[in-house]
Design an enzyme around this catalytic site. Structure first.
Site, PDB file in Angstrom:
ATOM      1  CE  LYS A 121      34.029  40.273  32.994  1.00 43.88           C
ATOM      2  NZ  LYS A 121      34.768  39.800  32.001  1.00 43.88           N
ATOM      3  CB  ALA A 160      27.931  38.909  19.216  1.00 43.37           C
ATOM      4  CG  HIS A 175      36.024  37.984  36.954  1.00 46.15           C
ATOM      5  ND1 HIS A 175      36.319  37.495  35.919  1.00 46.15           N
ATOM      6  CD2 HIS A 175      35.207  37.330  37.762  1.00 46.15           C
ATOM      7  CE1 HIS A 175      35.356  36.426  35.906  1.00 46.15           C
ATOM      8  NE2 HIS A 175      34.954  36.222  36.805  1.00 46.15           N
ATOM      9  CG  ASN A 176      38.170  38.849  32.799  1.00 43.28           C
ATOM     10  OD1 ASN A 176      37.311  38.709  33.418  1.00 43.28           O
ATOM     11  ND2 ASN A 176      38.192  39.222  31.546  1.00 43.28           N
ATOM     12  CB  SER A 189      32.041  37.579  34.647  1.00 38.24           C
ATOM     13  OG  SER A 189      32.792  36.250  34.501  1.00 38.24           O
ATOM     14  CB  VAL A 222      30.248  46.763  20.088  1.00 38.86           C
ATOM     15  CG1 VAL A 222      28.590  46.737  19.753  1.00 38.86           C
ATOM     16  CG2 VAL A 222      30.570  47.853  20.986  1.00 38.86           C
ATOM     17  CE  LYS A 223      38.279  43.549  18.354  1.00 38.75           C
ATOM     18  NZ  LYS A 223      39.120  43.018  17.071  1.00 38.75           N
ATOM     19  CD  GLU A 243      38.270  33.644  32.914  1.00 37.58           C
ATOM     20  OE1 GLU A 243      38.393  33.653  31.787  1.00 37.58           O
ATOM     21  OE2 GLU A 243      37.213  34.664  33.540  1.00 37.58           O
ATOM     22  CG  ASN A 256      24.128  43.215  14.793  1.00 34.53           C
ATOM     23  OD1 ASN A 256      24.768  42.921  15.849  1.00 34.53           O
ATOM     24  ND2 ASN A 256      24.927  42.981  13.730  1.00 34.53           N
ATOM     25  CG  HIS A 266      68.746  55.615  42.375  1.00 34.20           C
ATOM     26  ND1 HIS A 266      68.117  56.509  41.647  1.00 34.20           N
ATOM     27  CD2 HIS A 266      69.477  54.959  41.343  1.00 34.20           C
ATOM     28  CE1 HIS A 266      68.160  56.400  40.305  1.00 34.20           C
ATOM     29  NE2 HIS A 266      69.071  55.419  40.123  1.00 34.20           N
ATOM     30  CB  SER A 286      68.824  60.199  42.490  1.00 33.11           C
ATOM     31  OG  SER A 286      67.524  60.197  41.679  1.00 33.11           O
ATOM     32  CB  THR A 321      25.293  42.921  10.131  1.00 31.64           C
ATOM     33  OG1 THR A 321      26.730  43.108   9.990  1.00 31.64           O
ATOM     34  CG2 THR A 321      25.036  42.184   8.894  1.00 31.64           C
TER      35      THR A 321
END
Length: 485
Positions: A185, A13, A188-189, A130, A76-77, A192, A34, A454, A480, A36
């Site tokens: 990562k 991709a 990071h996202n 990234s 890949v996904k 973002e 790939n 508690h 508790s 495909t």
């Protein structure tokens, strides 16, 4: 062309193709496959034509074309596809061969996969990549973790293709064992998400309170990108405001429907913060902001019947624009502080030896959140590797002090005029909570003890001793058996 390729890549991709071309441009021969297979032939006839790229029409053929130890990168996904390809690769590999997952996988999956493959004698790397398609081609930020023995074999490739900062340092360094790379990562996202939401809130304030148009805001963001807020996201926001739609002549941003998509990494960051007991409200609010944007039809109906304030803005537009800039900067600092606290908690939980200055450096170039002030974060952690919170560093403490009055004024004005600023608001709430010597959790703990026995700690007794009050005639002496701080 070499008889055997230096590395194999599965998944052609956009990101996969661009990484192949990046590797090839740095002198590496890459074998590609790939699912495909027509894509393999198309790539070799197109962008890969005449380059040191070897096509493969099967997993077996791919593995046969790789120098040992084999290094195979999956683009890949995330999810089942990664597991499926791992199982497809295993019969064609030898002990010591390396599988690399370069997608946005959830870090618990990477921990599981690393353990599984190491038990079979293979090596595994889960790496964050990234920078989008441009970064993949010209130099991304790369955050590898997994089997430490694999690093020496992929280091020359990864550091060659990664982005470089001004002194030539690569935006790629070994992060830690098993899922550490994908965790970094993920954070990071999450940051973002926060950055993007805060920029959107600045835009909303300028549009809905000051009545600025896209051309006005393009000038503002261009100027902001010359100073403390210098970053990739500020830069592209300025460019977005300048783009006109050829059909209508309007700014493209003004004809885009206000519903935001998401792929889940922001949610993962927020969930991880909850799991580890870390306060990360700015990132969570950025996720929720996307959620509420998605119910467009409901919001259109609600706008017809739910009243809001109707106050005119009577302030100075230029002064308020500067207030917005300062509010954005202060909120940004709080968001990054939350992200690095989450990294600290994960390091303790999973026994990762994370180097926070190195992580800031990896984010300094190539990635989506690359920004000038990440250099200041690196400096802060280089000075004090045990820094518990960025807000405590003198540099950032001084910035917050300078921005605080503007920050509060912006949020007060937004609330008064009914303009939602969830990321700005949650950031200042985080700041005020973190600096508070006394919070109302004493009452909360009394409530928990009242209805669930508690227990609680006392201010006049040592930490770690717990007490219970018999609040009414139904209370007993039994408490508790668990206590969660």
């Amino acid at each position: 062309m070499k008889e055997k390729a230096d590395i194999g890549l599965v998944g052609l991709a956009v990101m996969g193709e661009n990484l192949v071309l990046n590797m090839e441009s740095k002198g590496f021969t890459v074998a590609v496959f790939n699912r495909t297979v027509e894509k393999v032939d198309g790539f070799l006839a197109g962008r890969g034509k005449g380059k040191n790229v070897i096509g493969s029409h099967s997993i077996e053929e791919l593995c046969a074309k790789l120098a040992r130890p084999r290094k195979i990168m999956l683009m890949v996904k995330a999810g089942k596809a990664v597991d499926d390809f791992i199982e497809a690769l295993i019969p064609h590999l030898e002990k010591g061969d390396i599988i690399i997952d370069g997608g946005n996988s959830y870090y618990p999956d990477t921990i599981r996969r690393a353990k599984y493959l190491e038990s079979k004698g293979f090596l595994y790397i889960g790496t964050g990549v990234s920078g989008g398609e441009e970064g993949a081609l010209k130099g991304p930020s790369i955050m590898p973790g997994g089997s430490p023995e694999a690093w020496e074999y992929v280091k020359p490739i990864f550091q060659s293709i990664s982005a470089k900062v001004a002194d030539g340092s690569p935006c790629c360094e070994w992060v830690g064992n098993d899922g550490a790379g994908h965790f970094v990562k993920m954070v990071h996202n999450g940051i973002e998400y926060g950055d993007m939401q805060m920029i959107c809130e600045a835009y909303s304030l300028m549009k809905n309170i000051l009545g600025m148009n896209a051309d006005d805001m393009q000038s503002v963001f261009t100027e902001w990108n010359k100073g403390e807020l210098d970053s990739y996201l500020i830069e592209i926001t300025s460019e977005i405001f300048s783009k006109k739609d050829p059909e209508t002549g309007k700014a493209v941003v003004d004809i885009i429907l206000d519903t935001a998509g998401q792929k889940g990494t922001g949610k993962w960051t927020s969930t991880s913060a909850l799991d580890l007991g870390i306060c990360a409200p700015t990132i969570a609010e950025a996720v929720f902001a996307r959620c509420v944007s998605a119910v467009k039809e409901e919001r259109v109906e609600a706008a017809k019947i739910l009243p809001g304030p109707k106050f005119p803005f009577n302030g100075d537009a230029k002064s308020f624009t500067e207030d917005i800039r300062r509010a954005l900067y202060a909120s940004k600092i709080c968001s990054y502080a939350q992200g690095f606290q989450l990294l600290r908690a994960a390091a303790a939980e999973y026994k990762w030896s994370l180097k926070y200055g190195d992580i800031a450096l990896m984010w300094r170039g190539g990635c989506i959140i690359r920004a000038k002030f990440l250099g200041d974060i690196k400096t802060a952690f280089d000075k004090n590797p045990c820094l518990s919170n960025l807000l405590l560093d003198p540099f950032f403490r001084n910035i917050i002090d300078k921005c605080q009055e503007s920050w509060r004024r912006v949020i007060a004005t937004a609330v008064t005029m009914g303009v939602p600023v969830p990321a700005f608001s949650s950031s200042i709430a985080y700041y005020d909570s973190y600096r508070a010597e006394q919070l109302p959790a004493n009452l909360l703990q009394a409530q928990r003890d009242y209805f669930g026995a508690h227990t609680y700690e006392r201010i006049d007794k040592p930490r770690g001793q717990f007490f219970h009050t018999e609040w009414n005639e139904y209370s007993g002496k039994t408490t508790s058996t668990t206590y969660n701080a």
